[in-house]
Design an enzyme around this catalytic site. Structure first.
Site, PDB file in Angstrom:
ATOM      1  N   ARG A   1      -9.703   0.963   8.635  1.00 17.21           N
ATOM      2  CA  ARG A   1      -9.125  -0.228   9.127  1.00 17.21           C
ATOM      3  C   ARG A   1     -10.592  -0.981   9.754  1.00 17.21           C
ATOM      4  O   ARG A   1     -10.289  -2.206  10.154  1.00 17.21           O
ATOM      5  CB  ARG A   1      -8.021  -0.463   9.917  1.00 17.21           C
ATOM      6  CG  ARG A   1      -6.639  -0.400   8.916  1.00 17.21           C
ATOM      7  CD  ARG A   1      -5.469  -0.255   9.750  1.00 17.21           C
ATOM      8  NE  ARG A   1      -4.514  -1.009   9.777  1.00 17.21           N
ATOM      9  CZ  ARG A   1      -3.184  -0.541   9.400  1.00 17.21           C
ATOM     10  NH1 ARG A   1      -3.066   0.702   8.787  1.00 17.21           N
ATOM     11  NH2 ARG A   1      -2.262  -1.227   9.286  1.00 17.21           N
TER      12      ARG A   1
ATOM     13  N   ARG B   1       7.330 -10.795   2.779  1.00 10.18           N
ATOM     14  CA  ARG B   1       7.558  -9.383   2.364  1.00 10.18           C
ATOM     15  C   ARG B   1       7.888  -8.625   3.699  1.00 10.18           C
ATOM     16  O   ARG B   1       8.741  -7.762   3.613  1.00 10.18           O
ATOM     17  CB  ARG B   1       6.438  -8.803   1.706  1.00 10.18           C
ATOM     18  CG  ARG B   1       6.484  -9.257   0.412  1.00 10.18           C
ATOM     19  CD  ARG B   1       5.296  -8.154  -0.228  1.00 10.18           C
ATOM     20  NE  ARG B   1       4.785  -8.732  -1.733  1.00 10.18           N
ATOM     21  CZ  ARG B   1       3.992  -8.158  -2.304  1.00 10.18           C
ATOM     22  NH1 ARG B   1       3.460  -7.151  -1.977  1.00 10.18           N
ATOM     23  NH2 ARG B   1       3.605  -8.673  -3.540  1.00 10.18           N
TER      24      ARG B   1
ATOM     25  N   ARG C   1      11.980  -1.509  11.257  1.00  8.40           N
ATOM     26  CA  ARG C   1      10.651  -1.322  11.550  1.00  8.40           C
ATOM     27  C   ARG C   1      10.586  -2.543  12.568  1.00  8.40           C
ATOM     28  O   ARG C   1      10.584  -3.710  12.039  1.00  8.40           O
ATOM     29  CB  ARG C   1       9.652  -1.309  10.740  1.00  8.40           C
ATOM     30  CG  ARG C   1       8.932   0.129  10.507  1.00  8.40           C
ATOM     31  CD  ARG C   1       7.736  -0.204   9.464  1.00  8.40           C
ATOM     32  NE  ARG C   1       6.563  -0.531  10.036  1.00  8.40           N
ATOM     33  CZ  ARG C   1       5.395  -0.571   9.639  1.00  8.40           C
ATOM     34  NH1 ARG C   1       5.183   0.022   8.192  1.00  8.40           N
ATOM     35  NH2 ARG C   1       4.237  -1.070  10.090  1.00  8.40           N
TER      36      ARG C   1
ATOM     37  N   LYS D   1       0.668  -1.071  -0.021  1.00  7.83           N
ATOM     38  CA  LYS D   1       0.102  -0.040  -0.026  1.00  7.83           C
ATOM     39  C   LYS D   1       0.831   1.208   0.193  1.00  7.83           C
ATOM     40  O   LYS D   1       0.549   2.358  -0.894  1.00  7.83           O
ATOM     41  CB  LYS D   1      -0.753  -0.026   1.199  1.00  7.83           C
ATOM     42  CG  LYS D   1      -2.030  -0.846   1.181  1.00  7.83           C
ATOM     43  CD  LYS D   1      -2.938  -0.694   2.577  1.00  7.83           C
ATOM     44  CE  LYS D   1      -2.402  -0.800   3.794  1.00  7.83           C
ATOM     45  NZ  LYS D   1      -1.895  -2.366   4.314  1.00  7.83           N
TER      46      LYS D   1
ATOM     47  N   ARG E   1      -0.815  -8.719  13.421  1.00 10.64           N
ATOM     48  CA  ARG E   1      -1.271  -7.777  12.414  1.00 10.64           C
ATOM     49  C   ARG E   1      -2.109  -8.326  11.473  1.00 10.64           C
ATOM     50  O   ARG E   1      -3.111  -7.728  10.868  1.00 10.64           O
ATOM     51  CB  ARG E   1      -0.123  -6.864  11.976  1.00 10.64           C
ATOM     52  CG  ARG E   1       0.425  -5.981  12.826  1.00 10.64           C
ATOM     53  CD  ARG E   1       1.833  -5.463  12.496  1.00 10.64           C
ATOM     54  NE  ARG E   1       2.211  -4.759  11.304  1.00 10.64           N
ATOM     55  CZ  ARG E   1       2.972  -4.815  10.646  1.00 10.64           C
ATOM     56  NH1 ARG E   1       4.104  -5.566  10.814  1.00 10.64           N
ATOM     57  NH2 ARG E   1       3.141  -4.039   9.459  1.00 10.64           N
TER      58      ARG E   1
HETATM   59  P1  AMP Z   1       0.922   0.433   9.105  1.00  9.37           P
HETATM   60  O1  AMP Z   1       2.335   1.118   8.903  1.00  9.37           O
HETATM   61  O2  AMP Z   1      -0.302   0.950   8.234  1.00  9.37           O
HETATM   62  O3  AMP Z   1       1.041  -1.097   9.073  1.00  9.37           O
HETATM   63  O4  AMP Z   1       0.563   0.811  10.608  1.00  9.37           O
HETATM   64  C1  AMP Z   1       1.244   0.592  11.729  1.00  9.37           C
HETATM   65  C2  AMP Z   1       0.650   0.233  12.974  1.00  9.37           C
HETATM   66  O5  AMP Z   1      -0.205   1.569  13.363  1.00  9.37           O
HETATM   67  C3  AMP Z   1      -0.525  -0.611  13.078  1.00  9.37           C
HETATM   68  O6  AMP Z   1      -0.181  -1.854  13.327  1.00  9.37           O
HETATM   69  C4  AMP Z   1      -1.560  -0.100  14.168  1.00  9.37           C
HETATM   70  O7  AMP Z   1      -1.098  -0.360  15.545  1.00  9.37           O
HETATM   71  C5  AMP Z   1      -1.496   1.491  13.865  1.00  9.37           C
HETATM   72  N1  AMP Z   1      -2.507   1.842  12.814  1.00  9.37           N
HETATM   73  C6  AMP Z   1      -2.142   2.484  11.550  1.00  9.37           C
HETATM   74  N2  AMP Z   1      -3.222   2.780  10.964  1.00  9.37           N
HETATM   75  C7  AMP Z   1      -4.410   2.488  11.727  1.00  9.37           C
HETATM   76  C8  AMP Z   1      -5.764   2.537  11.679  1.00  9.37           C
HETATM   77  N3  AMP Z   1      -6.464   3.111  10.648  1.00  9.37           N
HETATM   78  N4  AMP Z   1      -6.592   2.162  12.758  1.00  9.37           N
HETATM   79  C9  AMP Z   1      -6.013   1.573  13.858  1.00  9.37           C
HETATM   80  N5  AMP Z   1      -4.510   1.288  13.909  1.00  9.37           N
HETATM   81  C10 AMP Z   1      -3.820   1.871  12.958  1.00  9.37           C
END
Ligand code: AMP
Length: 192
Positions: free
Chosen positions: A89, A124, A134, A14, A146
């Site tokens: 989400r 990945r 990260r 994404k 996740r």
């Molecule tokens: P990402 O980089 O999009 O994978 O997000 C990393 C982490 O941030 C996720 O595992 C969640 O803990 C939090 N996070 C990011 N976006 C959201 C969202 N829309 N709703 C809830 N938690 C989020």
């Protein structure tokens, strides 16, 4: 306005694709994950509140991310459109986004779902963790949480957008450029 939701499990690509789409269509790229990481790095109250959840691989409470998006919409009144990356989400987030956009006389144009199987996702993410450092990409249990959170809380949004006639599915496996071209094609065919 062109308002796109880029949808998919962690590791679907994404972030990479959202960056390309935002440049190509001149859209403001909003990634809640990126915003939360920079808040955490800056040590803000929001960053600290989100930290415990994000470190475990769980979704943060809806209100935290809904507030982030609301202020980003307010801060970009001149935007030609937005690309939402990693938001919404949950169903609550999707409903709030629809309401926030309606209040601003706008709507989601289309939701683009990148499809990648679980085995490829895990491969990945672990690779990305080695390259980017990260923490939530480097621990297999966090990665599993996740993906579970995605399957449980986020995947049902496909139904939400499909009921609105806005869901477009794209194969997320293959060359990055090829996937970008598929996205352009779907968006251009819809908006032409
Ligand atoms: P990402 O980089 O999009 O994978 O997000 C990393 C982490 O941030 C996720 O595992 C969640 O803990 C939090 N996070 C990011 N976006 C959201 C969202 N829309 N709703 C809830 N938690 C989020």
């Amino acid at each position: 306005m062109l308002n796109l939701v880029l949808f998919g499990p962690p590791g679907a690509g994404k972030g990479t694709q959202a960056e390309r789409l935002s440049k190509h269509y001149n859209l403001v790229h909003l990634s809640t994950g990126d915003i939360l990481r920079s808040e955490k790095a800056a040590g803000t109250k929001l960053g600290m509140e989100a930290k415990a959840y994000a470190d475990r691989g769980e979704l943060v409470p809806d209100m935290l991310v809904i507030d982030i998006i609301a202020s980003q919409l307010d801060n970009n009144p001149e935007a030609k459109g937005f690309i939402f990356d990693g938001f919404p989400r949950t169903t609550t987030q999707a409903e709030s986004l629809d309401m926030m956009l309606a209040e601003r006389k706008a709507a989601i144009t289309m939701t683009l779902a990148l499809e990648v199987d679980d085995e490829e996702l895990t491969r990945r993410i672990i690779l990305r963790g080695k390259q980017s450092g990260r923490a939530d990409d480097q621990d297999e249990n966090i990665v599993k949480t996740r993906i579970n959170e995605y399957n449980l809380k986020t995947e049902p949004l496909k139904e939400y957008y499909s009921k609105q006639g806005k869901l477009y599915t794209i194969n997320g496996i293959g060359e990055i450029d090829e996937i970008t071209r598929s996205l352009y094609h779907v968006i251009d065919s819809y908006t032409r």
